[in-house]
Scaffold this active site. Structure first.
Site, PDB file in Angstrom:
ATOM      1  N   ASP B  59     -16.159  -1.691  32.383  1.00  0.00           N
ATOM      2  CA  ASP B  59     -16.351  -2.920  31.631  1.00  0.00           C
ATOM      3  C   ASP B  59     -16.703  -4.028  32.619  1.00  0.00           C
ATOM      4  OD1 ASP B  59     -16.182  -4.728  29.446  1.00  0.00           O
ATOM      5  OD2 ASP B  59     -14.276  -5.386  30.256  1.00  0.00           O
ATOM      6  N   THR B  92     -21.092  -7.316  28.806  1.00  0.00           N
ATOM      7  CA  THR B  92     -20.744  -8.083  29.999  1.00  0.00           C
ATOM      8  C   THR B  92     -21.534  -7.607  31.206  1.00  0.00           C
ATOM      9  OG1 THR B  92     -18.866  -6.613  30.152  1.00  0.00           O
ATOM     10  CG2 THR B  92     -18.469  -8.802  29.311  1.00  0.00           C
ATOM     11  N   THR B  93     -21.751  -6.300  31.295  1.00  0.00           N
ATOM     12  CA  THR B  93     -22.550  -5.816  32.413  1.00  0.00           C
ATOM     13  C   THR B  93     -23.980  -6.312  32.264  1.00  0.00           C
ATOM     14  OG1 THR B  93     -21.222  -3.827  32.318  1.00  0.00           O
ATOM     15  CG2 THR B  93     -23.157  -3.760  33.700  1.00  0.00           C
ATOM     16  N   ASP B 389     -13.707  -3.626  23.229  1.00  0.00           N
ATOM     17  CA  ASP B 389     -15.123  -3.981  23.165  1.00  0.00           C
ATOM     18  C   ASP B 389     -15.715  -3.595  21.815  1.00  0.00           C
ATOM     19  OD1 ASP B 389     -14.893  -4.878  25.650  1.00  0.00           O
ATOM     20  OD2 ASP B 389     -16.383  -3.568  26.570  1.00  0.00           O
TER      21      ASP B 389
END
Lengths: 585, 552
Positions: B59, B92-93, B389
């Site tokens: 994550d 997020t990445t 997520d």
């Protein structure tokens, strides 16, 4: 330094450890140099296309901003002369809340030009009187440049407000000014009191919530409190509010005491009576018609239990300021003791609800009509630094609103005014023969002198004949300094400054005093210079007036210094852990 | 000639092009760290912090937070990852990677002497165009029946989960997540979905409770005699101690007559019996308390066929309250029926080697609990993050109701659109928008790289598809299973459009912010440097705690 080694002259008079610098080279030019350095730092941040600075202050907090007031504040400027510039910037920030960068950069430019004059042989006093004359004339011209018909404005007309506010916001957040200024204008107009002069900037709040983008920003009539409601009731509408400045709990004695129990009966009833007492208090509040209890301190568990039972919403606001604002928003008067509130003490809200915005829970207090005095701009952005910067832009916008409530006159923005001033001042300088070179004393100068500087006035008496013509140089230089603004604007936007300045001069000479740089032009080849009235870029007259005045004052003050005497810093020997050799002056 | 000192000693300033380039380099370095975690074939990172905690995660936000970055410019990337996490929950990445790539593309221009403001302006325009394009391409799932909606949402969840450690069981978990989110309904308080971790078993043993489940609390003797299953019980929630103890700290008993002593002892017993009696009288069959329930009370309840549990965690109690419709009481006096909750079935069940109290079939049904099973602790931890997520994604999809094709398809399409748009622009801006478009291709490229495919090959195939004039290739993305390309949309690789638009927005904002900095000034730390260090260590701890809380 070499001089300080041999005690002679003035050095012999002073205690050991004093530093003393005098003369043109040592004092004047070096002061100018320091100020120049400072203004080089802020200069690139001027205007809508200004660059940001990343400043990490001594507490390790990161600032990414192009707000000059913030930059110089966090820079911890040490040089005494440069500090004068910082103070001038701060004075501007406090007075108007915008234009600090213009003040500092312009003062720096004035000094830089003064340096050239000094090097060509003019005495600082001549420069000062030239500059003083020039600023008086400038302010006269500035007044002539005021846009006709702008003296009267309706501060509640959003369109008019936005047009005046846009330039100030654009210089902080270019490209976002349309959205931001309309939000700011909304918020300001909402809270504007009957007499606009009494507008209080504190009434426009900013709530920063990480996440989302600027387009999600909103204006809320009322307040946004971070955090959740305490009890289980998360939403009320059209409710009366009671505010208690202290905690909501059973009252306890301040003095340490012990309850003495004599019999079993007392022991059994002890807890019950306490419970009954709390219930009685909460019930009293509920009976008064209030549906919301706001506490300034802790909320006891027992009290909370009964609040839930009587269907009262409980909010906790620990900040005293925040509580005061809440009272202002809702029209409540805060009670000191938990007791039944009088009907007058109760406030009213349209709704209070707990909402989730971008992952954090906030309590939104809405109070749409009647007596609402607080509005909140909810800012969204992806990082804290962006949010902080947006907040500063909002602050500037709100301050501009305050300034326009007092004086709504406007002048053309986007460097049009500066070019016109430069042009007219230059013409003026040619006519200058110097007969009326009276010393105009600047009272405000002395206010700026809160630094450890000993200023000795220039003792020389010049023969009148040499002053007269030399003033012309100073005034011409002053006029030239105005070019700083278009030059920097162009430079910061990645355009060719020389082209643009000459272009602007040409346009102005042909009679249109409102031509400025249009940075938004999609096609850089043409249309960079445009009549600002067509693109609606206006600056407030009062902002410009004070910025120029403060800048000129600060520059003159720095020039007036011919000796610097620094007392030995108090306290023990300086820390020697840093590499030595940096402490010459 | 002595030097002029303008700023305080020890102030570190850097400016100009070199400074900007070094900021960009720092950001690219950070983006490189998380780069390999993108996509279904992304690898995980093992982060071993100074306290000896080991975290395995892919994550982006979690990794960025644990990296403890000090570089001021690179910190901005951490911020946007966090913001994406709180706003959307996933991607997020992507956001870090995009920001890094935007900056990387800008670097040659900066080195060539382009004014950053020109770049910023073009980037902002490009960002605006990209968002508009996303809106145009997005497919709405509004107006479908619940069943249909559920399967659509499950697809979004599956896309997110496919890039995680539990990707192998994505269908299983996706439907679980969707059920959980639908259960909590419109009141989207995230903490109403509980995730409980029980080591042991395998992932398939995980289950969803349509209500609340929590681990059996510490119990006293007599607990065994209590019944462990009820149908339609009344539930009493308390916030008081049911124990024999002094009533108040500040009370003292003074006796003059020894004969009274017994009466005082009796009185204390009376008080506790009185409380227990009131609990029983209320008709409740299950008594839960946030505070301790002592052995006396446990025995007392056991005798009357009542189940009790003390020291229930605050948030579990809150969830029970929300699920069963009861309210937590701080006093046993005057318990009215209204404050009692109820549910269809309460039982205590064995899960792994733990016993769980499970409330199911709750009337208001605004809660759901996922019980996660799995091998190692780190594994379950990561599974929890992944589910978080997925839950966030489903919530956002439910709220915004539009989805776009995943698998790099949307990125390719925007990229193509921007390139096409750039050709219509005269001037430098064309170059910049082109490089922005190129930067967007990093998503499919990285997907391929991570999966071991020939990125260039796949990208060219994709470009060809997307360039088809008919527009039918618009939803083609990387096919992670075959190493070729496939229509992501018909293969149900879907993402909520808000994830993409937020990611592009945040990444552009961050890139522009970093590009707009032309000077860095670092003031020396204030005198109390040590105090500072201690404070920052504290802050570090606080962060750790904060994260733990938010996850739940």
């Amino acid at each position: 330094m070499a001089i300080s080694m041999q005690p002679h002259g003035i050095q012999s008079m002073l205690k050991e450890g004093h530093k003393h610098l005098s003369g043109l080279d040592e004092a004047v030019l070096k002061n100018i140099d320091a100020c120049k350095q400072l203004s080089t730092i802020t200069r690139t941040s001027l205007g809508p296309d200004g660059m940001n600075k990343m400043v990490i202050n001594h507490l390790d907090k990161l600032f990414v901003t192009n707000d000059a007031a913030t930059i110089v504040n966090e820079l911890e400027v040490q040089h005494p002369a440069a500090k004068i510039l910082v103070l001038a910037g701060k004075a501007q920030q406090e007075e108007i809340g915008d234009g600090a960068n213009l003040t500092i950069s312009f003062a720096g430019e004035l000094l830089q030009n003064a340096e050239e004059l000094v090097r060509t042989g003019l005495h600082p006093s001549e420069i000062i009187s030239g500059y003083t004359k020039a600023i008086t004339k400038t302010l006269e011209i500035l007044e002539e440049l005021v846009e006709k018909g702008s003296e009267t404005m309706d501060v509640r007309n959003k369109e008019q407000v936005v047009s005046r506010m846009k330039a100030a916001v654009a210089s902080k957040q270019y490209g976002l000014e349309d959205i931001l200024s309309s939000h700011i204008a909304d918020a300001c107009i909402q809270v504007c009191p009957k007499n606009p002069v009494n507008f209080d900037v504190d009434n426009v709040r900013v709530s920063k919530l990480v996440g989302g983008v600027l387009h999600n920003c909103t204006v809320i009539r009322g307040m946004v409190l971070k955090g959740d409601a305490v009890g289980s009731i998360k939403r009320v509408e059209k409710a009366k509010v009671a505010v208690f400045a202290t905690g909501v709990d059973s009252s306890a004695t301040e003095t340490k005491g012990t309850v003495l129990i004599h019999s079993a009966e007392q022991l059994e009833n002890y807890a019950k009576t306490e419970e009954a007492k709390v219930e009685e208090l909460i019930k009293a509040v509920a009976d008064s018609g209030a549906k919301v209890i706001v506490s300034g301190g802790a909320v006891g568990e027992m009290a909370l239990h009964f609040c839930d039972r009587y269907k009262l919403m409980v909010l906790k606001i620990s900040s005293k300021f925040e509580l005061r604002r809440f009272c202002r928003t809702t029209g409540t008067s805060a009670l000191l003791k938990l007791s039944q509130p009088k009907p007058d003490d109760l406030g009213f809200v349209d709704s209070i609800s707990v909402e989730e915005i971008g992952g954090s829970r906030v309590t939104v207090v809405r109070s749409e009509d009647g007596g609402n005095k607080v509005a909140t701009v909810v800012l969204r952005g992806s990082t804290d630094s962006i949010l902080d910067d947006l907040e500063r832009a909002v602050d500037d916008g709100v301050n501009t609103y305050k300034a326009m409530c007092r004086d709504s006159r406007i002048v053309p923005g986007a460097a049009a005014t500066e070019i016109e001033l430069a042009r007219r001042l230059k013409e003026f300088s040619f006519k200058e023969t110097g007969h009326s070179a009276g010393e105009v004393s600047n009272e405000s100068t002395s206010a700026l002198l809160a630094v450890k500087l000993l200023i000795s006035c220039i003792g020389h008496v010049h023969s009148d004949s040499c002053v007269e013509n030399l003033l012309q140089y100073a005034i011409a230089k002053f006029a030239e300094s105005f070019e700083l603004v278009p030059r920097t604007l162009a430079e910061n936007a990645g355009l060719n400054p020389m082209d643009i300045i000459s272009n602007l001069y040409e346009k102005h000479a042909s009679g249109n005093a409102k031509v400025g740089i249009d940075l938004r032009g999609d096609d850089p080849e043409d249309g960079v210079c445009k009549d600002v009235s067509t693109v609606n870029v206006w600056d407030l007259y009062v902002t410009k007036f004070l910025a120029l005045k403060y800048a000129a004052d600060a520059a003159c003050t720095v020039l007036r210094v011919d000796q610097i005497i620094m007392a030995k810093p108090a306290g023990g020997p300086a820390r020697r852990d840093q590499p030595a050799g940096m402490d010459e002056d | 000639q002595p030097q002029i000192i303008l700023l305080k000693e020890g102030t570190d300033t850097s400016q100009g092009k070199a400074q900007l380039v070094s900021n960009i380099n720092a950001c690219t370095a950070v983006a490189d760290v998380v780069r390999t975690t993108l996509g279904p074939r992304g690898m995980d990172k093992l982060i071993h912090d100074d306290k000896g905690n080991v975290t395995i995660s892919n994550d982006g936000a979690t990794i960025m937070k644990l990296l403890d970055i000090v570089h001021p410019a690179a910190k901005i990337l951490v911020d946007i990852a966090k913001s994406q996490d709180s706003e959307v929950g996933d991607g997020t990445t992507t956001v870090v990677l995009l920001a890094g790539e935007f900056l990387k593309e800008a670097k040659p221009f900066v080195e060539d002497g382009v004014h950053p403001q020109n770049l910023i302006r073009s980037y902002r325009t490009a960002c605006y165009l990209a968002i508009e394009k996303i809106k145009e391409l997005a497919v709405s799932i509004e107006g479908k029946s619940l069943e249909e909606k559920k399967s659509l949402l499950a697809k979004c969840a599956a896309t997110t989960l496919s890039s995680k450690l539990i990707g192998g069981e994505k269908v299983f978990f996706a439907s679980m997540v969707v059920d959980a989110v639908i259960a909590i309904g419109n009141d989207d308080r995230l903490n109403m979905i509980g995730i409980k971790k029980v080591p042991g078993g395998n992932m398939r043993d995980s289950f969803l409770v349509n209500g609340v489940a929590f681990k059996k609390t510490f119990s006293y003797a007599g607990f065994e005699q209590q019944p462990k299953k009820f149908l339609n019980p009344k539930i009493l929630l308390l916030n008081i101690e049911l124990e024999l103890k002094s009533e108040k700290e500040n009370a003292e008993i003074r006796l003059s007559d020894p004969s009274q002593y017994q009466s005082i002892v009796d009185a204390e017993w009376n008080i506790i019996y009185d409380k227990l009696d009131k609990c029983v009288k209320s008709g409740a069959k299950v008594v839960l308390s946030r505070l301790a329930i002592g052995d006396l009370a446990t025995q007392y309840f056991a005798d009357r066929d009542i189940f009790c549990a003390g020291r229930v965690a605050e948030e579990d109690l809150q969830r029970v309250a929300a699920a069963t419709g009861g309210t937590v009481q701080t006093s046993v006096n005057n318990i009215i029926d209204e404050v009692l909750g109820t549910c269809e079935v309460f039982e205590e069940k064995q899960v792994g080697n733990e016993r769980f109290n499970i409330f199911s079939g709750c009337p208001s049904g605004r809660t759901a609990t996922i019980v996660l099973r799995g091998g190692a602790d780190q594994f379950i931890e990561e599974a929890e993050r992944s589910l978080h997520d997925a839950i966030m994604i489903v919530r956002r999809a439910l709220k915004n109701s539009t989805v776009v094709a995943g698998g790099g398809a949307i990125d390719m399409e925007i990229s193509r659109y921007l390139r096409q748009h750039a050709r219509t622009i005269a001037g430098k801006s064309q170059l910049f928008i082109n490089s922005y478009a190129k930067a967007l291709e990093v998503i499919p490229r990285q997907l391929c790289d991570n999966a071991g495919f020939d990125a260039t090959d796949v990208l060219n195939k994709l470009r060809q598809k997307h360039a088809l004039p008919s527009g039918e290739g618009a939803s083609y993305g990387v096919d992670i299973n075959t190493g070729g390309i496939a229509d992501s949309f018909t293969n149900f690789v879907w993402e909520p459009s808000v994830v993409k638009s937020n990611a592009i927005n945040a990444a552009t904002e961050a890139a522009c912010l970093i590009l707009s900095v032309d000077e860095t000034v670092k003031n020396p730390k204030s005198e109390s440097a040590q105090g500072e260090a201690a404070a920052s260590a504290m802050a570090g701890k606080g962060r750790g705690r904060g994260r733990g809380m938010r996850r739940r």
